[in-house]
Design a protein around this motif. Structure first.
Motif, PDB file in Angstrom:
ATOM      1  N   CYS A   1      -3.109  -5.101   3.715  1.00 24.29           N
ATOM      2  CA  CYS A   1      -2.776  -6.137   2.739  1.00 24.29           C
ATOM      3  C   CYS A   1      -2.300  -5.447   1.459  1.00 24.29           C
ATOM      4  CB  CYS A   1      -4.003  -7.000   2.468  1.00 24.29           C
ATOM      5  SG  CYS A   1      -5.193  -6.213   1.377  1.00 24.29           S
ATOM      6  N   PRO A   2      -1.755  -6.182   0.504  1.00 23.70           N
ATOM      7  CA  PRO A   2      -1.285  -5.538  -0.738  1.00 23.70           C
ATOM      8  C   PRO A   2      -2.402  -4.846  -1.528  1.00 23.70           C
ATOM      9  CG  PRO A   2      -0.279  -7.698  -0.473  1.00 23.70           C
ATOM     10  CD  PRO A   2      -1.338  -7.597   0.588  1.00 23.70           C
ATOM     11  N   GLY A   3      -3.638  -5.372  -1.421  1.00 25.97           N
ATOM     12  CA  GLY A   3      -4.764  -4.706  -2.068  1.00 25.97           C
ATOM     13  C   GLY A   3      -4.606  -4.583  -3.574  1.00 25.97           C
TER      14      GLY A   3
ATOM     15  N   CYS B   1      -2.669  -7.179  -5.790  1.00 20.69           N
ATOM     16  CA  CYS B   1      -3.361  -8.456  -5.647  1.00 20.69           C
ATOM     17  C   CYS B   1      -4.441  -8.637  -6.706  1.00 20.69           C
ATOM     18  CB  CYS B   1      -3.978  -8.538  -4.250  1.00 20.69           C
ATOM     19  SG  CYS B   1      -4.930 -10.036  -4.029  1.00 20.69           S
TER      20      CYS B   1
ATOM     21  N   LEU C   1      -6.974 -10.474  -6.611  1.00 21.19           N
ATOM     22  CA  LEU C   1      -8.316 -10.695  -6.077  1.00 21.19           C
ATOM     23  C   LEU C   1      -8.945  -9.422  -5.513  1.00 21.19           C
ATOM     24  CD1 LEU C   1      -7.509 -13.989  -4.127  1.00 21.19           C
ATOM     25  CD2 LEU C   1      -8.580 -13.790  -6.368  1.00 21.19           C
ATOM     26  N   ALA C   2      -8.195  -8.348  -5.486  1.00 18.22           N
ATOM     27  CA  ALA C   2      -8.626  -7.154  -4.741  1.00 18.22           C
ATOM     28  C   ALA C   2      -9.802  -6.439  -5.387  1.00 18.22           C
ATOM     29  CB  ALA C   2      -7.459  -6.191  -4.613  1.00 18.22           C
TER      30      ALA C   2
ATOM     31  N   SER D   1      -8.144  -4.326   4.624  1.00 16.87           N
ATOM     32  CA  SER D   1      -8.116  -5.394   3.619  1.00 16.87           C
ATOM     33  C   SER D   1      -8.695  -4.868   2.312  1.00 16.87           C
ATOM     34  CB  SER D   1      -8.973  -6.588   4.054  1.00 16.87           C
ATOM     35  OG  SER D   1      -8.575  -7.085   5.300  1.00 16.87           O
ATOM     36  N   GLY D   2      -8.107  -5.305   1.205  1.00 18.90           N
ATOM     37  CA  GLY D   2      -8.585  -4.865  -0.101  1.00 18.90           C
ATOM     38  C   GLY D   2      -9.741  -5.685  -0.643  1.00 18.90           C
ATOM     39  N   CYS D   3     -10.120  -6.748   0.074  1.00 16.71           N
ATOM     40  CA  CYS D   3     -11.314  -7.505  -0.288  1.00 16.71           C
ATOM     41  C   CYS D   3     -11.714  -8.371   0.895  1.00 16.71           C
ATOM     42  CB  CYS D   3     -11.104  -8.350  -1.554  1.00 16.71           C
ATOM     43  SG  CYS D   3     -10.242  -9.906  -1.266  1.00 16.71           S
TER      44      CYS D   3
ATOM     45  N   ASN E   1     -11.497 -11.333   1.577  1.00 14.47           N
ATOM     46  CA  ASN E   1     -10.609 -12.393   2.058  1.00 14.47           C
ATOM     47  C   ASN E   1      -9.881 -12.009   3.346  1.00 14.47           C
ATOM     48  OD1 ASN E   1     -11.256 -14.219   0.087  1.00 14.47           O
ATOM     49  ND2 ASN E   1      -9.750 -13.386  -1.343  1.00 14.47           N
TER      50      ASN E   1
ATOM     51  N   CYS F   1      -7.085 -10.570   4.334  1.00 17.29           N
ATOM     52  CA  CYS F   1      -5.662 -10.738   4.654  1.00 17.29           C
ATOM     53  C   CYS F   1      -5.166  -9.601   5.538  1.00 17.29           C
ATOM     54  CB  CYS F   1      -4.832 -10.784   3.376  1.00 17.29           C
ATOM     55  SG  CYS F   1      -5.377 -12.074   2.247  1.00 17.29           S
TER      56      CYS F   1
HETATM   57  S1  SF4 Z   1      -7.502  -9.227   1.434  1.00 19.04           S
HETATM   58 FE1  SF4 Z   1      -8.069  -9.509  -0.695  1.00 19.04          FE
HETATM   59  S2  SF4 Z   1      -6.998  -7.816  -1.712  1.00 19.04           S
HETATM   60 FE2  SF4 Z   1      -6.001  -8.074   0.239  1.00 19.04          FE
HETATM   61  S3  SF4 Z   1      -4.286  -9.456  -0.203  1.00 19.04           S
HETATM   62 FE3  SF4 Z   1      -6.034 -10.693   0.545  1.00 19.04          FE
HETATM   63  S4  SF4 Z   1      -7.007 -11.389  -1.319  1.00 19.04           S
HETATM   64 FE4  SF4 Z   1      -5.730  -9.647  -1.885  1.00 19.04          FE
END
Ligand code: SF4
Lengths: 99, 556
Positions: free
Chosen positions: B415-417, B421, B423-424, B456-458, B460, B462
């Motif tokens: 994911c963009p992380g 992002c 939210l990361a 995934s960077g969090c 969530n 993605c």
């Molecule tokens: S997994 Fe978390 S960090 Fe990665 S794109 Fe989704 S919301 Fe952003």
């Protein structure tokens, strides 16, 4: 208490900006004004509220920093990356930007 | 490919003009950010860490070459010369300016594209098997049904304010390449004992904070009932899904709280009112849409094809690529070509404007002007004559798009992380880059074999880390980036959620940890075992022992 700077995103282009001592918004954190006490912070937040109201910035918030040689460096990794931009290799971004 | 009719086109054009006016009013101060935010989100415009981000829908991952050229134009004219293909078969632009977005949307509308329902608590872009319509193992083209769902769900007034976002995936093949078991609704086409084609309906799968594998609530749904049955599911969810806590608002939480059997009972009760009503699909309408997905006319070519086999045998690099990057086509003499967007050290899923234009040209020359986007963040030329593969490969090589790594350790979903992002917790992209550099030796990758690594960077998710054979999740420990590793996840028909291997690793240590896991597999594997097979036989124990040694019990 920790030192803090005030950041937001510019409404038109979304870019990261910081509140400077003269009340203007700057792209470089080096030029950000550093709040050292609760009174300072209240002052910054008042200016930010005005800037939100007159469509200059969105989503202002305070960021904890340490001050090294007079320059603010955010404490959290998230804010350091937000300040310096994506850490993906610059050559890719440079290529892409000039493409 | 599906062509917009007058109604579709008017809807998209009107939306562009509405958003243009909304942006104007925002910039002039008539709208506050609080008023504007839901409006921009309805048009796929987020405010991320460094800038706005525009997410453009690519319905069921199918693109024409003309659409791809438009995506390139957006990247070049209004962004920084590149775009990012996502795990939901969409594309994201990381640097648009607010005032430019209406022009970007207008440009998209010219080729029947938009950003509607790529954000917000509505039914999102429907995803499908990226080999839909051409796969040899397919029962029927699922895109016909994905398109029917798209038309039904677009601006559906009853489902514009669901408790949370809602994702539907559909596969027409018994081999699931659309991850249908980890979606809010997963649809799997199958044939019943009478030979009729219908859907297995799977509900309540999902990743994120509380991951679940979906449960089958109906083993066989006749095709004409698809929309009435979906409407029944959405109604039950819309009424009983939690709105008090966004962490508990997805349908998976409701299905789990009620139990799948009770949830199914409620859906069937609702469906009793809806079935055979206005939502029953008339055969003529289905045929009209199906005609737009008529397969390209490809004259079968007898195999073997000497030009292809010669190249495979005489050029090891081509041979390697042909082993990993081709997929069986239903017409003899053709293949679907996977184009890796995962070069060594590159950003998974990123493509430059020049690459997009070049791929559009290659699609015109070799694949009837059609391109697909995979949820694994790669691209596909769906129908290429095998005799043309050596030429195509040469040209992909010149573009830096011939990495022979599909399904291997460097074919990483990320994911963009924290690089983009808001939210990361932690960065994803540099971890993917460092792992692909560590395993840069393509011979070594082929020796390791099939291995899906997802980051995934969090929570969530993605980056789909829960269903990675090796999953990596970014976590925040006192403001610094750490990474929790899971093993044994799987996204296909035998879907499974990964198990946490032990305490998280620092940014610096995580790549070594991945290499230790791969080395452990190489020691443990028996002849013919893929990574996932070895893991399923041994469990976590040997991996934990190698990663943490004696200290594991104390540390965990
Ligand atoms: S997994 Fe978390 S960090 Fe990665 S794109 Fe989704 S919301 Fe952003």
């Amino acid at each position: 208490m920790p030192h803090r700077i005030l950041t937001a995103n510019h409404l038109r282009d979304g870019g990261v900006v910081f509140l400077a001592a003269d009340g203007g918004w700057v792209r470089s954190p080096e030029a950000a004004t550093i709040a050292a006490c609760a009174d300072d912070e209240r002052g910054l937040s008042t200016i930010a509220a005005t800037a939100v109201a007159d469509q200059t910035v969105v989503g202002p918030y305070l960021v904890d920093v340490t001050v090294t040689d007079g320059r603010p460096v955010p404490v959290r990794a998230r804010e350091r990356i937000r300040v310096s931009g994506p850490t993906v290799p610059a050559d890719f971004r440079a290529d892409a930007a000039s493409a | 490919m599906y062509q917009y009719d007058e109604y579709d086109q008017r809807l998209v054009d009107e939306r562009v003009e509405q958003f243009r006016d909304q942006v104007r009013r925002r910039l002039s101060g008539e709208l506050s950010e609080d008023e504007f935010k839901p409006l921009r989100l309805m048009n796929g415009l987020y405010l991320q860490l460094h800038a706005y981000m525009l997410r453009v829908a690519i319905p069921y991952g199918t693109l024409s070459s003309a659409q791809m050229r438009t995506l390139a134009t957006l990247a070049r004219r209004w962004d920084r010369g590149y775009g990012h293909f996502t795990t939901r078969q969409n594309i994201q632009y990381n640097w648009p300016k607010l005032e430019d977005v209406p022009d970007m949307l207008a440009e998209l509308a010219k080729v029947g594209m938009h950003a509607i329902q790529t954000s917000g608590n509505c039914i999102r872009n429907v995803t499908a098997d990226h080999f839909a319509g051409v796969a040899r193992d397919e029962i029927e083209d699922p895109r016909i049904w994905a398109e029917i769902i798209r038309q039904w769900s677009t601006l559906h007034p009853e489902f514009s304010f669901l408790p949370r976002k809602f994702k539907i995936a559909i596969t027409g093949s018994p081999n699931d390449r659309a991850a249908v078991k980890v979606h809010d609704i997963g649809l799997r086409m199958l044939r019943n004992a009478d030979g009729d084609v219908g859907f297995e309906v799977i509900v309540g799968g999902g990743q994120g904070r509380t991951p679940f594998i979906g449960e089958t609530i109906r083993a066989f749904l006749p095709k004409q009932h698809l929309l009435s049955y979906l409407e029944a599911i959405l109604r039950v969810y819309n009424q009983y899904g939690r709105r008090d806590n966004s962490f508990k608002a997805r349908i998976k939480i409701l299905v789990n709280a009620l139990g799948a059997a009770e949830f199914a009972r409620q859906v069937e009760a609702e469906w009793a009112h809806l079935r055979d009503g206005a939502l029953t699909l008339p055969a003529a309408e289905v045929d009209r849409i199906a005609a737009q997905f008529a397969p390209p006319v490809l004259p079968p070519v007898a195999e073997p094809i000497p030009a292809f086999d010669m190249a495979r045998l005489t050029d090891p690099a081509f041979g390697r690529w042909a082993r990993t990057n081709l997929f069986a086509h239903k017409v003899p003499g053709y293949a679907s070509v996977l184009i890796s967007l995962k070069p060594v050290g590159g950003v998974p899923g990123d493509a430059t404007a020049d690459q997009m234009d070049a791929l559009a040209d290659l699609a015109d020359r070799y694949s009837q002007g059609e391109i697909r986007v995979t949820h694994g963040q790669n691209l596909v030329l769906p129908s290429v004559g095998k005799a043309h593969l050596p030429d195509l490969w040469q040209q992909l090589t010149a573009l830096g798009l011939a990495e022979a790594n599909i399904g291997l350790v460097s074919d990483i979903i990320a994911c963009p992380g924290l690089d983009y992002c808001a939210l990361a917790n932690a960065r994803s992209i540099p971890i993917a880059q460092r792992i692909s550099q560590r395993f840069a030796d393509i011979g070594r990758q082929h020796d390791i074999g099939e291995l899906q690594l997802k980051i995934s960077g969090c929570i969530n998710a993605c980056g789909h880390h829960h269903v990675g054979h090796i999953g990596i999740l970014g976590v925040d420990k006192k403001g610094e980036e750490f990474y929790q590793i899971t093993l044994g996840g799987k996204a296909e028909e035998d879907a499974a959620l990964g198990k946490i291997v032990g305490p998280a690793f620092s940014y610096d240590a995580v790549v070594d940890a991945v290499e230790t896991i791969v080395d452990t597999y190489l020691v443990e594997r028996r002849s013919g075992e893929r990574f996932i097979d070895t893991y399923r036989r041994t469990g976590l124990a040997p991996f934990r022992a190698r990663l943490y040694g004696e200290t594991i019990d104390a540390a965990a």
